[in-house]
Design a protein around this motif. Structure first.
Motif, PDB file in Angstrom:
ATOM      1  N   ALA A 130       0.812  -1.211   0.000  1.00  0.00           N
ATOM      2  CA  ALA A 130       0.000   0.000   0.000  1.00  0.00           C
ATOM      3  C   ALA A 130       0.843   1.258   0.000  1.00  0.00           C
ATOM      4  CB  ALA A 130      -0.934   0.001   1.210  1.00  0.00           C
ATOM      5  N   VAL A 131       2.069   1.164   0.513  1.00  0.00           N
ATOM      6  CA  VAL A 131       2.971   2.320   0.462  1.00  0.00           C
ATOM      7  C   VAL A 131       4.311   1.845  -0.079  1.00  0.00           C
ATOM      8  CG1 VAL A 131       1.884   3.344   2.500  1.00  0.00           C
ATOM      9  CG2 VAL A 131       3.985   2.032   2.767  1.00  0.00           C
ATOM     10  N   ARG A 132       5.111   2.817  -0.469  1.00  0.00           N
ATOM     11  CA  ARG A 132       6.462   2.475  -0.876  1.00  0.00           C
ATOM     12  C   ARG A 132       7.398   3.625  -0.526  1.00  0.00           C
ATOM     13  NH1 ARG A 132       8.478   3.799  -6.225  1.00  0.00           N
ATOM     14  NH2 ARG A 132       7.172   5.331  -7.241  1.00  0.00           N
ATOM     15  N   ARG A 133       8.695   3.314  -0.530  1.00  0.00           N
ATOM     16  CA  ARG A 133       9.684   4.346  -0.236  1.00  0.00           C
ATOM     17  C   ARG A 133      10.153   5.001  -1.509  1.00  0.00           C
ATOM     18  NH1 ARG A 133      13.213   1.324   4.394  1.00  0.00           N
ATOM     19  NH2 ARG A 133      11.613  -0.270   4.417  1.00  0.00           N
ATOM     20  N   GLY A 134      10.472   6.258  -1.439  1.00  0.00           N
ATOM     21  CA  GLY A 134      10.996   6.942  -2.614  1.00  0.00           C
ATOM     22  C   GLY A 134      11.273   8.389  -2.283  1.00  0.00           C
ATOM     23  N   GLY A 135      12.298   8.934  -2.910  1.00  0.00           N
ATOM     24  CA  GLY A 135      12.606  10.358  -2.748  1.00  0.00           C
ATOM     25  C   GLY A 135      12.810  10.772  -1.309  1.00  0.00           C
ATOM     26  N   GLY A 136      13.293   9.862  -0.475  1.00  0.00           N
ATOM     27  CA  GLY A 136      13.616  10.225   0.901  1.00  0.00           C
ATOM     28  C   GLY A 136      12.428  10.158   1.842  1.00  0.00           C
ATOM     29  N   GLY A 137      11.378   9.430   1.486  1.00  0.00           N
ATOM     30  CA  GLY A 137      10.246   9.315   2.409  1.00  0.00           C
ATOM     31  C   GLY A 137       9.337   8.178   1.972  1.00  0.00           C
ATOM     32  N   TYR A 138       8.096   8.230   2.427  1.00  0.00           N
ATOM     33  CA  TYR A 138       7.123   7.199   2.067  1.00  0.00           C
ATOM     34  C   TYR A 138       6.042   7.790   1.178  1.00  0.00           C
ATOM     35  CZ  TYR A 138       9.039   3.804   5.309  1.00  0.00           C
ATOM     36  OH  TYR A 138       9.863   2.920   5.940  1.00  0.00           O
ATOM     37  N   LEU A 139       5.601   6.997   0.198  1.00  0.00           N
ATOM     38  CA  LEU A 139       4.550   7.415  -0.727  1.00  0.00           C
ATOM     39  C   LEU A 139       3.437   6.398  -0.698  1.00  0.00           C
ATOM     40  CD1 LEU A 139       7.069   8.040  -3.539  1.00  0.00           C
ATOM     41  CD2 LEU A 139       5.475   9.811  -2.818  1.00  0.00           C
ATOM     42  N   ARG A 140       2.224   6.877  -0.973  1.00  0.00           N
ATOM     43  CA  ARG A 140       1.122   5.957  -1.129  1.00  0.00           C
ATOM     44  C   ARG A 140       1.257   5.317  -2.503  1.00  0.00           C
ATOM     45  NH1 ARG A 140      -4.901   7.930  -0.579  1.00  0.00           N
ATOM     46  NH2 ARG A 140      -4.056   9.517  -1.974  1.00  0.00           N
ATOM     47  N   VAL A 141       0.968   4.059  -2.606  1.00  0.00           N
ATOM     48  CA  VAL A 141       1.033   3.401  -3.914  1.00  0.00           C
ATOM     49  C   VAL A 141      -0.328   3.558  -4.563  1.00  0.00           C
ATOM     50  CG1 VAL A 141       1.341   1.232  -5.121  1.00  0.00           C
ATOM     51  CG2 VAL A 141       2.775   1.776  -3.168  1.00  0.00           C
ATOM     52  N   GLN A 142      -0.340   4.155  -5.761  1.00  0.00           N
ATOM     53  CA  GLN A 142      -1.602   4.385  -6.455  1.00  0.00           C
ATOM     54  C   GLN A 142      -2.167   3.091  -6.971  1.00  0.00           C
ATOM     55  OE1 GLN A 142      -1.781   7.131  -9.625  1.00  0.00           O
ATOM     56  NE2 GLN A 142      -3.156   8.328  -8.349  1.00  0.00           N
ATOM     57  N   ARG A 143      -1.297   2.343  -7.536  1.00  0.00           N
ATOM     58  CA  ARG A 143      -1.696   1.071  -8.103  1.00  0.00           C
ATOM     59  C   ARG A 143      -0.428   0.246  -8.118  1.00  0.00           C
ATOM     60  NH1 ARG A 143       0.257   0.688 -12.750  1.00  0.00           N
ATOM     61  NH2 ARG A 143      -1.175  -0.920 -13.376  1.00  0.00           N
ATOM     62  N   ARG A 144      -0.556  -0.972  -8.566  1.00  0.00           N
ATOM     63  CA  ARG A 144       0.635  -1.796  -8.539  1.00  0.00           C
ATOM     64  C   ARG A 144       1.736  -1.153  -9.369  1.00  0.00           C
ATOM     65  NH1 ARG A 144       2.360  -7.037 -10.974  1.00  0.00           N
ATOM     66  NH2 ARG A 144       0.997  -6.418 -12.649  1.00  0.00           N
ATOM     67  N   THR A 145       2.870  -0.934  -8.738  1.00  0.00           N
ATOM     68  CA  THR A 145       3.955  -0.263  -9.440  1.00  0.00           C
ATOM     69  C   THR A 145       4.952  -1.295  -9.908  1.00  0.00           C
ATOM     70  OG1 THR A 145       3.595   1.483  -7.878  1.00  0.00           O
ATOM     71  CG2 THR A 145       5.523   1.653  -9.261  1.00  0.00           C
TER      72      THR A 145
END
Lengths: 540, 261
Positions: free
Chosen positions: B235-250
């Motif tokens: 449901a979330v992922r790491r990126g750009g120095g923080g956590y992001l919500r995953v919109q859809r399967r990445t």
């Protein structure tokens, strides 16, 4: 020792008769062997420091009939050969007799290479005693450089020499006044602060005793906290990571844009570590002693070191090096403290490669033409880096202008053998101004350190080492996982393709988290939090 | 076309858009570059459609090398690699704008996803306009520098793209096969424990766990543990120095539990 008075000369020694030519006397004396003191041998102890080891050197002085001369043998290199001139001048200027005969000084063992000026005093005392026909009291050693006027000067490595001399049964040690406090750190050693050669000879003759140095045994003190965690605004994740790093002695990587406060955070780590023990303080003092960096009078520093070499540093500067015999580098200067490498990706790869041995073994062995030397390198590593070459990734003030290729290359440079050995990795975002403006709400270092010390006690009582030193087999034994914790770790490993090393890193960190919670078995929450401290896994 | 270093949002849009468009029978043309281009190709492949990659190098030189696998899959799926340059032409700065002209000329319609001010994507949009091609743009966050170019295009009269339907309307081929692009992120429903946490996460701007703890008034260890749990669930992922919500399967994340997109 033979002290026959030659009837031809008529006095004890020709020293006082500098005006007369001893050559003629020698010629006669050589013929009338036995009437003249044929061979006077004095033997005095000195010390040669080789890395962090001191080797006792026996200075044997032979005064015999022959053409006057001063021969120094026993693998004495250039700097020791110069001692002849210093010793001759110092003895004369001290008003002591200098034998105008064939003087042979042997530095035994002869296969040990002698360097530096630390043997000056021992040689001069030996020559003076031989000239006076006296012998050196047993169990006494001399350490110091001589000025031409006979004053005793500082030499590097006194602490190292004193420790090994004491191990070899020396009880009395004469050093320069400025080195007395350093030498007095060694227990069971009587230290005499020698102002000059003349004073030493007078003391040995019983004419004017020098009182032993009254420094007393070293007392354990608590170092000052130079940077307090209370001064850091925000940065909850990095604060927590610092605490965990301190508790389990894990190495730490801080990632974030410039100006986020990575250096400040790193500087707080020494203040979170428990106070140094005497043994640790002595280890550090030995390194500083070899480097000649100990302050006179106050040799023990109870503040844990913090070393932050620039990224342009060479391998020799970082791990130690030098032309003939290596001198300690930054890793040894940081022993029992913190080594901070800012801009990790800017360091040359070969320089970082050289960190592998010290990171794994807590010591570094450097071999130069003079042979291998071992220095302690028991540091905790804190590395800091941006996320891309320009540094603005992860900052909303400015867009990052790096090309995708440059970013990939940068992160590839980061994920090397060193980040592989760093258990904890956190991002350090720029603290928003509204948080900075708030009054400091963070805990002071003292509070955090109390928790760190408690967690460390738990670890040491259980397994004898701190968690960062646990190997895979130890983990199975000392770090049992609750079923849910094991499931979470395995699920993560499978999803991320974790290597065995990555798996154990997360496990070790989870162990420390559980130890901060009192030391019970590792729960799922510990594993999940530990996995939150991984950043560069995917790049690997 | 769009940025080579897009935000996760831009990447998700490009991928989603391409997937929905190929399902409607559209052929997706892009440039095999990193970022938006690659996302568009991936989306087209995921949708089971045809895609054309127009190279800025010789046909036998795959640039960037990271996309070699993607190029192979495009061919395997029946797609096309195309180049106007002789074999063996290495990547040259001047060739890419010429390639972009070709891309515009091959297409009926150009969609720009994420372009910074003055970026190559904008120059290509100008080229498309001078070739009488329709230009459309996807709006982005007003906080993001990568939205400036697209918003400028929209201000200048480019068509607004919210989903594939907008593009298909412009191409006059209405369709009913589209998924609802406004639906909730997957994993959100499956993770009630992280519900409160997810609301504080963005799918564009990485949020630092420390800040999250501050906002929620929770201790950091707990926030980190919950984030990791959400990450395990996709449901979330790491990126750009923080956590992001995953919109859809990445792509590439490979987290199971993310469900079939």
């Amino acid at each position: 020792m033979a002290c026959l008075v030659g009837p031809i000369v008529g006095t004890r020694w020709p020293a006082g008769k500098r005006g007369r030519s001893p050559v003629f006397i020698g010629g006669v004396a050589g013929a009338v062997f036995g009437l003249y003191p044929a061979a006077v041998v004095a033997s005095v102890l000195g010390c040669q420091v080789h890395g962090l080891e001191g080797h006792p050197v026996e200075v044997q002085v032979d005064v015999s009939a022959g053409v006057p001369g001063f021969f120094l043998v026993g693998l004495a290199t250039g700097s020791v050969r110069e001692a002849r001139e210093r010793v001759r001048a110092a003895i004369r200027n001290s008003g002591l007799p200098f034998p105008l005969r064939r003087l042979t000084v042997n530095l035994a063992p002869a296969e040990l290479r002698k360097e530096g000026s630390g043997l000056d005093l021992a040689i001069a005392v030996g020559v003076s005693l031989a000239a006076l026909g006296r012998s050196s009291p047993p169990g006494t050693a001399f350490l110091g450089e001589l000025a031409l006027n006979g004053q005793v000067r500082h030499v590097d490595g006194v602490l190292v020499a004193a420790r090994s001399l004491a191990r070899h049964g020396v009880r009395d040690l004469f050093v320069a006044a400025s080195d007395a406090a350093e030498a007095a750190l060694v227990e069971r050693l009587r230290v005499f602060a020698a102002p000059s050669l003349a004073a030493v000879v007078a003391h040995l003759g019983g004419e004017a005793p020098i009182p032993p140095y009254a420094g007393g045994p070293p007392r354990v003190e608590e170092g000052a906290v130079e940077h307090d965690l209370a001064e850091v605004g925000g940065q909850e994740a990095a604060r927590r990571a610092l605490e965990v790093a301190a508790a389990g002695r894990h190495h730490l990587l801080l990632c974030g844009p410039p100006g986020a406060g990575k250096t400040m955070l790193a500087r707080c780590l020494p203040g979170l570590l428990p106070p140094m023990t005497l043994e640790e303080a002595l280890e550090l003092a030995e390194v500083r002693s070899v480097l000649g960096e100990l302050p006179a009078g106050r040799p023990l520093d109870w503040t844990r070191p913090f070393r932050a070499p620039h990224h342009s540093i060479s391998t020799a500067g970082l791990v130690g090096g030098g032309s003939r015999l290596a001198v300690p580098g930054e890793v040894s200067r940081a022993t029992r403290g913190v080594l901070f490498l800012d801009e990790l990706a800017e360091f040359q790869p070969v320089v970082l490669q050289a960190l592998r041995q010290p990171l794994e073994e807590g010591r570094v062995v450097i071999t130069r033409s003079g042979g291998p030397v071992t220095y302690p390198a028991h540091f905790q590593l804190v590395a800091a880096t941006n996320l891309c070459p320009c540094g603005w990734t992860g900052d909303d003030r400015r867009p990052c202008r790096c090309t995708p290729g440059a970013v990939q290359a940068y992160q590839r440079a980061l994920s090397g053998p060193i980040t592989d050995r760093i258990d904890l990795q956190v991002t350090v975002p720029r603290t928003p101004p509204e948080v900075l403006g708030r009054e400091a709400s963070g805990e002071p270092s003292r509070t955090v350190r109390a928790r760190v010390e408690r967690a460390r006690r738990v670890q040491l009582e259980r397994q004898g080492v701190l968690n960062a030193g646990l190997r895979a087999a130890d983990l199975r034994r000392w770090a049992p996982l609750r079923p849910a914790a094991r499931a979470a770790l395995e699920r993560w490993a499978e999803a991320r393709g974790l290597t065995g090393r990555g798996f154990h890193r997360a496990w070790r960190v989870a162990r420390t988290l559980a130890d901060l919670d009192g030391g019970g078995p590792i729960g799922e929450e510990h594993v999940l939090e530990a996995l939150g401290y991984r950043l560069l896994e995917r790049a690997a | 076309m769009g940025a080579r270093r897009p935000t996760p949002y831009g990447e998700a849009v490009a991928e989603r858009l391409a997937m929905d468009l190929v399902r409607a029978g559209v052929v997706v043309v892009s440039g095999l570059a990193l970022g938006i281009d690659a996302a568009a190709h991936e989306g087209a492949l995921a949708g089971g459609g045809l895609t054309v990659a127009v190279l800025g190098t010789g046909i036998d030189v795959v640039y960037p090398a990271a996309n070699a696998g993607l190029a192979a899959r495009i061919l395997a799926a029946g797609g096309t690699l195309l180049s106007q340059f002789p074999d063996g032409t290495p990547p040259r700065r001047g060739n890419f704008p010429r390639r972009n002209w070709t891309m515009a000329a091959l297409s009926d319609l150009v969609v720009v996803v994420e372009a910074a001010e003055g970026s190559g994507a904008l120059i290509t949009a100008d080229a498309a306009l001078s070739l009488n091609r329709t230009v459309m743009a996807v709006p982005g966050s007003v906080f993001s520098a990568l939205s400036v170019g697209c918003h400028q295009l929209l201000r200048d009269g480019a068509g607004l793209v919210q989903n594939a339907r907008d593009v298909l309307a412009e191409l006059q081929s209405p369709s009913a096969v589209l998924d609802d692009p406004m639906r909730l992120p997957e994993g959100a429903a499956a993770a009630p424990a992280g519900g409160g946490l997810l609301r504080h996460l963005s799918d564009v701007h990485p949020v630092d766990p420390g800040e999250l703890a501050r906002r929620l008034g929770l201790p950091l260890p707990e926030v980190l543990a919950r984030l990791t749990r959400l990450e395990l669930e996709g449901a979330v992922r790491r990126g750009g120095g923080g956590y992001l919500r995953v919109q859809r399967r990445t792509r590439g994340c490979g987290m199971h539990g993310a469900g079939a997109g």
